[in-house]
Design an enzyme around this catalytic site. Structure first.
Site, PDB file in Angstrom:
ATOM      1  N   SER A  93      16.438 -44.821  40.144  1.00 47.11           N
ATOM      2  CA  SER A  93      16.700 -46.252  40.099  1.00 47.11           C
ATOM      3  C   SER A  93      18.104 -46.594  39.603  1.00 47.11           C
ATOM      4  O   SER A  93      18.484 -47.754  39.536  1.00 47.11           O
ATOM      5  CB  SER A  93      15.674 -46.923  39.185  1.00 47.11           C
ATOM      6  OG  SER A  93      15.785 -46.405  37.855  1.00 47.11           O
ATOM      7  N   SER A 132      16.156 -40.338  38.062  1.00 42.01           N
ATOM      8  CA  SER A 132      16.997 -41.485  38.397  1.00 42.01           C
ATOM      9  C   SER A 132      18.462 -41.350  38.026  1.00 42.01           C
ATOM     10  O   SER A 132      19.255 -42.235  38.339  1.00 42.01           O
ATOM     11  CB  SER A 132      16.428 -42.755  37.742  1.00 42.01           C
ATOM     12  OG  SER A 132      15.173 -43.061  38.305  1.00 42.01           O
ATOM     13  N   LYS A 154      24.004 -49.011  33.323  1.00 44.08           N
ATOM     14  CA  LYS A 154      22.775 -49.440  33.991  1.00 44.08           C
ATOM     15  C   LYS A 154      22.158 -50.623  33.265  1.00 44.08           C
ATOM     16  O   LYS A 154      22.073 -50.638  32.026  1.00 44.08           O
ATOM     17  CB  LYS A 154      21.787 -48.272  34.037  1.00 44.08           C
ATOM     18  CG  LYS A 154      20.540 -48.554  34.867  1.00 44.08           C
ATOM     19  CD  LYS A 154      19.633 -47.329  34.938  1.00 44.08           C
ATOM     20  CE  LYS A 154      18.425 -47.596  35.816  1.00 44.08           C
ATOM     21  NZ  LYS A 154      17.520 -46.423  35.897  1.00 44.08           N
TER      22      LYS A 154
END
Length: 526
Positions: free
Chosen positions: A184, A208, A111
């Protein structure tokens, strides 16, 4: 390893030209990378049927074919252009000494909230385009020390919320590119699901990791807060922020957790994990691990906006009911439980607007040569996605010294006590519930321009229980709705019970085999 040179993703070559230009070893072309596990790849290295270079090139070709063309999943933010030289270096190391570690040549999707020394870290925002901090997060260091290769940084909701940002645009769900991938960590989720890499790292403040995992048929683990170092990761709410694995199998999640868990002096809260980390999280993963387990089933929705009469709710509920039946057939004792105040969990989580500005400013001040050094300056730029800017504006001017923060802490403690008391009263090993009570909705056409897009984002969200309590939670695939959309089943345990949760998830996974790859990204050349 050789130094990485960081650029935004750009793969204009066709699949055939990529193979011709880079020269993939012939024997590696017949090795199917789709759905492959760490153990299978290492066995192929040992047998001589696969090279690291061939493996990495196969994943790069899939990114080329499906990320910016075809279904245009847009899961990838930045490809590591040194991935192939690094792979060749790992092949050389293997030739002289065998596997370099438990993650030898395992391509990781990371990420873009997590720092890498020689690739950009943008937090999904155009404001940090091309920014290189020159340092690695502890998680990155530990993975690379174990032999892993960061093949790409993944797209993310801007500054860690939702599924769109000014940096790289909209992330799409690999199972239906018209729908959102949750957030996210949606880029890591869709990327691992579509076989753009083998394993992934997500970040979970309020859900997330588990949200994206649930809606793309992955395993997602939010660990106990002090178990995994957050050093080198932009914070949101430090009392709930953590990183964790996103993988296609429970075994691979356990292997990855072995590598990243444990004390890090750069994140002192991890000192609480000392003495709590087992020799290996893979120990005890067995098909009969659910026999005798006592599981409390939470059926009450934690999101009061979801309509229990809706078709989406009923489709998810049917899959969860089937999963509960499977748990029982596997020897678990299941019972419905009512956690006091469960209907207010989401509202309690939303109370915490007090930690973000101070934590963000402190992090940015310590970030070498950051183009922006305060949350306020980021918002004043006028370039943040409108929805995200609207939400972040509500965080300005608040601190943990405000009276409202005490109210939040007291409410959070009540939730924690209600959960642990419920588990004690019924002598439960874990609580079980749907990660979402509703499938992900369609992406709104104006999601990049409207501060209030009508996309019903996170409808049916049950993820807040884990961050509020600080207890670990594991999402595993629970099948698909009639519309072909994945459903996630979540196990929540007491602090530092990750090994137990992984055992439960593994037994469920091995009995049900719900995971299947998305039709949007089939094998190349098939």
């Amino acid at each position: 390893m050789s130094a990485r040179i960081s650029v935004g993703i750009s793969f204009p070559l066709s699949f055939a030209l990529a193979f011709a230009t880079i020269g993939l070893p012939l024997r590696a072309q017949s090795f199917a990378v789709e759905e492959v596990t760490i153990a299978e790849v290492h066995a192929a290295f040992q047998s001589g049927d696969l090279t690291c270079e061939g493996l990495v090139q196969s994943y790069l070709a899939r990114i080329d074919a499906y990320d910016k063309q075809g279904p245009r999943l847009n899961a990838i933010a930045i490809v590591n252009p040194e991935a192939l030289p690094e792979a060749r270096g790992l092949d050389d190391a293997f030739a002289t000494g065998g596997l370099t570690g438990p993650l030898h040549c395992i391509p990781v999707l990371l990420k873009d909230q997590v720092e890498t020394r020689d690739m950009p870290t943008t937090f999904g925002s155009a404001l940090f385009a091309g920014y290189v901090s020159g340092r690695d997060a502890t998680t990155v260091t530990r993975m690379e020390d174990a032999g892993a290769l960061i093949i790409a940084k993944t797209n993310m909701g801007e500054f860690a919320s939702r599924y769109v940002g000014s940096g790289f645009g909209i992330i799409r769900n690999a199972y239906d590119p018209l729908r959102n991938p949750s957030g996210s960590s949606g880029g890591t989720g869709s990327g691992v699901a579509a076989n753009f890499g083998m394993i992934g790292i997500g970040e979970d403040t309020g859900g997330s990791i588990r949200g994206p995992a649930a809606v793309v048929s992955l395993v997602g683990l939010r660990p106990t807060l002090p178990l995994v170092s957050r050093f080198g990761m932009m914070p949101a709410n430090p009392t709930t922020d953590t990183m964790g694995p996103m993988t296609r199998t429970v075994m691979d999640a356990a292997i990855l957790l072995d590598v990243i868990a444990g004390y890090d002096p750069n994140d002192p809260v991890t000192a609480y994990s000392v003495g709590e980390v087992p020799d290996s999280y893979t120990d005890g993963l067995a098909a009969d691990a659910l026999a005798g387990a006592r599981l409390g089933i939470i059926r009450d929705p934690m999101d009061q906006s979801v309509d229990p009469a809706s078709e989406g709710f009923q489709q998810v509920r049917a899959r969860i009911q089937a999963a509960i039946g499977a748990l029982s057939e596997l020897g678990a004792e299941v019972m419905d439980v009512a956690v006091p105040g469960i209907e207010g969990v989401a509202a309690v989580f939303a109370l915490n607007s007090y930690e973000t500005e101070e934590a963000t400013d402190t992090y940015l001040a310590d970030l070498p040569d950051a183009p922006y050094q305060t949350l306020a300056s980021i918002l004043l730029s006028g370039r943040v996605n409108p929805w995200r800017a609207r939400a972040m504006a509500d965080l300005l001017g608040k601190t943990t010294r405000d009276p409202g923060y005490l109210e939040y802490l007291l409410a959070r403690e009540r939730v924690r006590q209600d959960v642990i008391a419920t588990m004690a009263e019924h002598d439960l090993d874990a609580l079980v519930y749907a990660t979402f009570d509703h499938p992900p909705d369609l992406i709104a056409e104006d999601v990049e321009t409207n501060p209030a897009p009508a996309d019903r984002y996170a409808l049916g969200d049950n993820r807040s229980l884990s961050p509020l309590t600080g207890f670990p939670a594991l999402t595993v695939p629970a099948g698909f709705t009639a519309d072909g959309l994945p459903v996630g089943l979540e196990f929540l345990g007491r602090p530092f019970t990750e090994a137990m949760l992984l055992r439960f998830g593994y037994a469920f996974e091995q009995a049900t085999h719900h995971r299947r790859p998305p039709p949007s990204a089939p094998p190349l050349g098939g």
